[in-house]
Each structure stands twice: as C-alpha cells, then as structure tokens.
Design a protein around this motif. Structure first.
Motif, PDB file in Angstrom:
ATOM      1  N   ILE A  95      34.410  37.854  47.706  1.00 28.55           N
ATOM      2  CA  ILE A  95      35.118  37.474  46.486  1.00 28.55           C
ATOM      3  C   ILE A  95      35.063  38.594  45.454  1.00 28.55           C
ATOM      4  O   ILE A  95      33.983  39.045  45.070  1.00 28.55           O
ATOM      5  CB  ILE A  95      34.506  36.189  45.893  1.00 28.55           C
ATOM      6  N   SER A  96      36.237  39.032  45.013  1.00 24.93           N
ATOM      7  CA  SER A  96      36.304  40.029  43.944  1.00 24.93           C
ATOM      8  C   SER A  96      36.929  39.398  42.715  1.00 24.93           C
ATOM      9  O   SER A  96      38.030  38.847  42.780  1.00 24.93           O
ATOM     10  CB  SER A  96      37.152  41.228  44.381  1.00 24.93           C
ATOM     11  N   THR A  97      36.229  39.518  41.608  1.00 22.18           N
ATOM     12  CA  THR A  97      36.782  38.962  40.373  1.00 22.18           C
ATOM     13  C   THR A  97      37.961  39.802  39.875  1.00 22.18           C
ATOM     14  O   THR A  97      38.722  39.350  39.012  1.00 22.18           O
ATOM     15  CB  THR A  97      35.719  38.876  39.258  1.00 22.18           C
ATOM     16  N   ALA A  98      38.133  41.011  40.432  1.00 21.83           N
ATOM     17  CA  ALA A  98      39.264  41.857  40.030  1.00 21.83           C
ATOM     18  C   ALA A  98      40.589  41.187  40.365  1.00 21.83           C
ATOM     19  O   ALA A  98      41.610  41.464  39.727  1.00 21.83           O
ATOM     20  CB  ALA A  98      39.182  43.227  40.698  1.00 21.83           C
ATOM     21  N   ALA A  99      40.580  40.293  41.354  1.00 19.40           N
ATOM     22  CA  ALA A  99      41.815  39.608  41.751  1.00 19.40           C
ATOM     23  C   ALA A  99      42.369  38.796  40.577  1.00 19.40           C
ATOM     24  O   ALA A  99      43.577  38.593  40.474  1.00 19.40           O
ATOM     25  CB  ALA A  99      41.556  38.704  42.946  1.00 19.40           C
ATOM     26  N   ARG A 100      41.483  38.349  39.702  1.00 13.95           N
ATOM     27  CA  ARG A 100      41.935  37.536  38.563  1.00 13.95           C
ATOM     28  C   ARG A 100      42.668  38.386  37.527  1.00 13.95           C
ATOM     29  O   ARG A 100      43.605  37.927  36.891  1.00 13.95           O
ATOM     30  CB  ARG A 100      40.726  36.864  37.868  1.00 13.95           C
ATOM     31  N   ASP A 101      42.177  39.612  37.328  1.00 20.59           N
ATOM     32  CA  ASP A 101      42.750  40.488  36.303  1.00 20.59           C
ATOM     33  C   ASP A 101      42.160  41.891  36.493  1.00 20.59           C
ATOM     34  O   ASP A 101      41.079  42.195  35.981  1.00 20.59           O
ATOM     35  CB  ASP A 101      42.388  39.942  34.904  1.00 20.59           C
ATOM     36  N   PRO A 102      42.872  42.753  37.233  1.00 18.88           N
ATOM     37  CA  PRO A 102      42.305  44.071  37.610  1.00 18.88           C
ATOM     38  C   PRO A 102      41.910  44.930  36.409  1.00 18.88           C
ATOM     39  O   PRO A 102      40.997  45.738  36.507  1.00 18.88           O
ATOM     40  CB  PRO A 102      43.428  44.737  38.398  1.00 18.88           C
ATOM     41  N   GLU A 103      42.582  44.765  35.292  1.00 17.21           N
ATOM     42  CA  GLU A 103      42.271  45.601  34.126  1.00 17.21           C
ATOM     43  C   GLU A 103      41.392  44.881  33.110  1.00 17.21           C
ATOM     44  O   GLU A 103      41.120  45.403  32.030  1.00 17.21           O
ATOM     45  CB  GLU A 103      43.571  46.068  33.451  1.00 17.21           C
ATOM     46  N   GLY A 104      40.974  43.674  33.450  1.00 13.85           N
ATOM     47  CA  GLY A 104      40.224  42.874  32.492  1.00 13.85           C
ATOM     48  C   GLY A 104      38.720  42.914  32.733  1.00 13.85           C
ATOM     49  O   GLY A 104      38.231  43.538  33.685  1.00 13.85           O
ATOM     50  N   GLN A 105      38.004  42.266  31.871  1.00 13.98           N
ATOM     51  CA  GLN A 105      36.560  42.127  32.000  1.00 13.98           C
ATOM     52  C   GLN A 105      36.314  40.767  32.649  1.00 13.98           C
ATOM     53  O   GLN A 105      36.366  39.741  31.992  1.00 13.98           O
ATOM     54  CB  GLN A 105      35.919  42.223  30.608  1.00 13.98           C
ATOM     55  N   THR A 106      36.067  40.786  33.967  1.00 10.79           N
ATOM     56  CA  THR A 106      35.892  39.530  34.701  1.00 10.79           C
ATOM     57  C   THR A 106      34.473  39.416  35.244  1.00 10.79           C
ATOM     58  O   THR A 106      34.212  38.671  36.183  1.00 10.79           O
ATOM     59  CB  THR A 106      36.913  39.432  35.853  1.00 10.79           C
ATOM     60  N   CYS A 107      33.532  40.171  34.673  1.00 14.39           N
ATOM     61  CA  CYS A 107      32.149  40.179  35.176  1.00 14.39           C
ATOM     62  C   CYS A 107      31.287  39.063  34.591  1.00 14.39           C
ATOM     63  O   CYS A 107      30.268  38.711  35.161  1.00 14.39           O
ATOM     64  CB  CYS A 107      31.489  41.525  34.887  1.00 14.39           C
ATOM     65  N   THR A 108      31.697  38.540  33.448  1.00 15.54           N
ATOM     66  CA  THR A 108      30.866  37.521  32.803  1.00 15.54           C
ATOM     67  C   THR A 108      30.801  36.265  33.662  1.00 15.54           C
ATOM     68  O   THR A 108      31.824  35.804  34.174  1.00 15.54           O
ATOM     69  CB  THR A 108      31.437  37.172  31.416  1.00 15.54           C
ATOM     70  N   MET A 109      29.612  35.747  33.825  1.00 15.78           N
ATOM     71  CA  MET A 109      29.420  34.508  34.568  1.00 15.78           C
ATOM     72  C   MET A 109      29.074  33.392  33.592  1.00 15.78           C
ATOM     73  O   MET A 109      28.456  33.626  32.562  1.00 15.78           O
ATOM     74  CB  MET A 109      28.249  34.635  35.536  1.00 15.78           C
TER      75      MET A 109
END
Ligand SMILES: *[C@@H]1O[C@H](CO)[C@@H](O)[C@H](O)[C@H]1NC(C)=O
Ligand SMILES: *[C@@H]1O[C@H](CO)[C@@H](O)[C@H](O)[C@H]1NC(C)=O
Ligand SMILES: *[C@@H]1O[C@H](CO)[C@@H](O)[C@H](O)[C@H]1NC(C)=O
Length: 295
Positions: free
Chosen positions: A197-211
């Motif tokens: 699972i890569s959170t980049a799929a949600r938004d490649p240029e965004g900050q998707t690391c926060t859990m």
C-alpha cells in the motif's frame, strides 16, 4: 570499545585546533567504501544463495525476524531473483541497510537487512526483517513498482541534514504512536509505502504520511538505527506492539521503517512488518490500525 578509547585519547590531547580536526575525522568509525562494499556483497550473497560470500567476524550473529539462527539455515541459503535493492551506510555506527525486493519469483520477498561491521571490514551482526505472503499487507510487485520510482539519491553537501535531525524526524513518527498529540515533521510531498500500500496513490504531490491515532497508545521499543547523512536516510528496526494478535501486545512483532528526510522533513517512509500469525490476524479489539490498513 575501541571507538570509545579513540575518542577518549583524542579528548585528552585536544588542546590544539588540529586535535579537533582529527576528532571530527575520527567520528567516521568506518569507511564508506568498505561499508558500501559489504552491502553490495550482501546483495550478491542473497542473489546467489551463497551466505559464505559474506566476510563474517568471529562470533558474528545472524537473526531473521528477531530469531537467532545459523546463517546457512535462513533465506541467504537460497538464491533469489532480486528485482531491486536500495542500500545506505552509517559510517558512525559502522552499519549498513539494504531494502531488497524479489517480486518476480515464487515465493516473493521484501527484506530489510541491517548489518554491523568491524573497522576492518568484517560483518559482526546481521539482522533481517523477512516478509512474504501472509506478512503485514504484503505485496512485492506493488512495493517494487513504487520503490523503484522514488529518488533517494545523494543530497548536495550544503543541503544535508545532520544525523540528529534525520533521526529526530524518523523518531517523531514512531513516538507519535505513543503520543498522538506529538507533531511529526512530514514534508509536502510525503508518502508512505507499507507492504503493497502506497499512500502516494491518494495524492502524489500531497502530504499523505500522517496517520490517525491507534486504538491505544503504543510504546515502540528495541529501536536499532542506520543513518546516512549523504542521502538523508535512516532505517529503524524495532518491535511493533499490538498489531499481531498472535503474540503478546508488547513488545510486539518485528518491523523496520526506512525514511528519506529532506530539509528535516520526512519525504518517504517504507515499512515492512513480519507477522507471527497470517496477516497478523488483525484480531485486536478496536480493529486494524490506521493508515496502511486502508486498502
Ligand atoms: C567470542 O565469544 C566468546 C564467548 O563469549 C568470547 O570469549 C570471545 O572473546 C569472543 N571473540 C571475539 C573475537 O569477539
Ligand atoms: C492474507 O492476505 C492475503 C492477501 O490479502 C490473502 O490472499 C490471504 O488469503 C490471507 N491469508 C489469511 C490466512 O487470511
Ligand atoms: C517504553 O518501554 C520501555 C522499555 O520497556 C520503557 O523503558 C519506557 O519507559 C516505556 N515508555 C513509555 C512511555 O511507556
């Protein structure tokens, strides 16, 4: 022990500026070329299934998923079709890190390996988090597709973070599991690759690391590091509490996170986590953890 003695000796004689210059050099306990050579040899050994290719120190230890074993009895005994590797080295701790993906063979693997070396180029400790089908959100093909596109290349000298800053960014991510209010320096963009699972799929240029917060506070222990300032990278091998319902909640199951840090902020996070029960069972009350479990 030897390193400490060197430092003490230098301190005693560090009246002159020249002494300080030597002390700065002496902080590099092992040569980059030597460590890089060992990491390359490790990849060759795994590719060939030839553990004997590694120059082991007397009393060298070997463990897979925190289980000590004979190096000839583990994954290094079988050759692999290695599709992609990424290594970095720590000249201060005399250690190496390698992420190895074997996606096109059966069975597939994603392995994180941490090695410690002696100053004369022998491997004194090898520890690997070895993941395959039925480990936490495993998927080597998906992992391969993402990891090979990422840039973990050298950072120009004037722009490098100190090892303290690099470690702090990564530690904050794990400390946040025990204290959800604690801020974590994630950059934009930032993406997390957790198994398949890569959170980049949600938004490649965004900050998707926060859990989001876990259902309970987790104390992440047994942290072992590899830090390479030249590429802004740090790997943390640790125990992952709570996740695996098949074992006691603490300290948890073996895991490794590697981070690329740029300007003090996390850019990439890669996790591999071994399960003692298939897929870690996800049987904990409160449901699966946030983040990677979004499928
Ligand atoms: C190896 O381990 C033995 C037993 O713990 C110890 O006596 C010996 O000094 C060690 N050798 C090296 C080279 O570390
Ligand atoms: C573990 O997860 C994989 C991938 O989702 C699935 O194919 C497999 O059936 C699962 N195994 C068990 C025992 O649940
Ligand atoms: C986490 O666990 C370690 C090791 O058991 C312990 O020393 C430490 O105090 C714990 N920290 C918290 C915040 O519970």
């Amino acid at each position: 022990m030897k390193r400490r003695m060197t430092r003490i000796t230098l301190k005693a004689g560090s009246i002159a500026l020249a002494g300080m210059a030597i002390a700065a050099d002496a902080s590099a306990a092992c040569s980059r070329d030597m460590l890089q050579g060992l990491a390359d040899t490790y990849v060759q050994a795994q590719t060939a299934g030839n553990a004997a290719a590694l120059p082991l120190a007397a009393n060298a230890s070997y463990a897979e998923n925190d289980v000590p074993m004979d190096i000839a009895a583990g994954v290094l005994a079988s050759g692999m079709t290695v599709d992609f590797t990424r290594s970095f080295v720590d000249t201060t701790l005399c250690a190496t890190f390698t992420e190895l993906t074997a996606a096109t063979q059966d069975p597939p693997y994603v392995i994180h390996t941490r090695m410690e070396a002696t100053e004369d180029g022998k491997v004194s400790k090898i520890e690997s988090v070895v993941t395959g089908p039925e480990d936490w959100v495993f998927g080597a093909a998906e992992h391969l597709a993402v990891t090979r596109t990422e840039n973990w290349g050298e950072i120009p000298e004037g722009q490098r973070d100190t090892r303290e800053v690099i470690q702090a960014a990564a530690d904050a991510y794990l400390n946040n599991w025990g204290d959800p209010e604690l801020p974590v320096p994630h950059g934009t963009p930032c993406s997390r690759l957790e198994g398949r699972i890569s959170t980049a799929a949600r938004d490649p240029e965004g900050q998707t690391c926060t859990m989001g917060a876990f259902p309970e506070k987790l104390n992440v222990t047994n942290r072992r590091y590899v830090i390479d300032e030249t590429v802004g990278a740090v790997a943390i091998f640790h125990s992952f509490p709570w996740l695996d319902a098949g074992i006691p909640k603490d300290p948890g199951t073996p895991a490794s996170q590697s981070f690329r840090v740029e300007g003090g902020m996390n850019r990439y996070i890669h996790e591999v986590t071994a399960c003692t029960t298939p897929n870690c069972s996800r049987g904990r009350p409160g449901g699966p953890p946030p983040g990677g479990a979004q499928q």
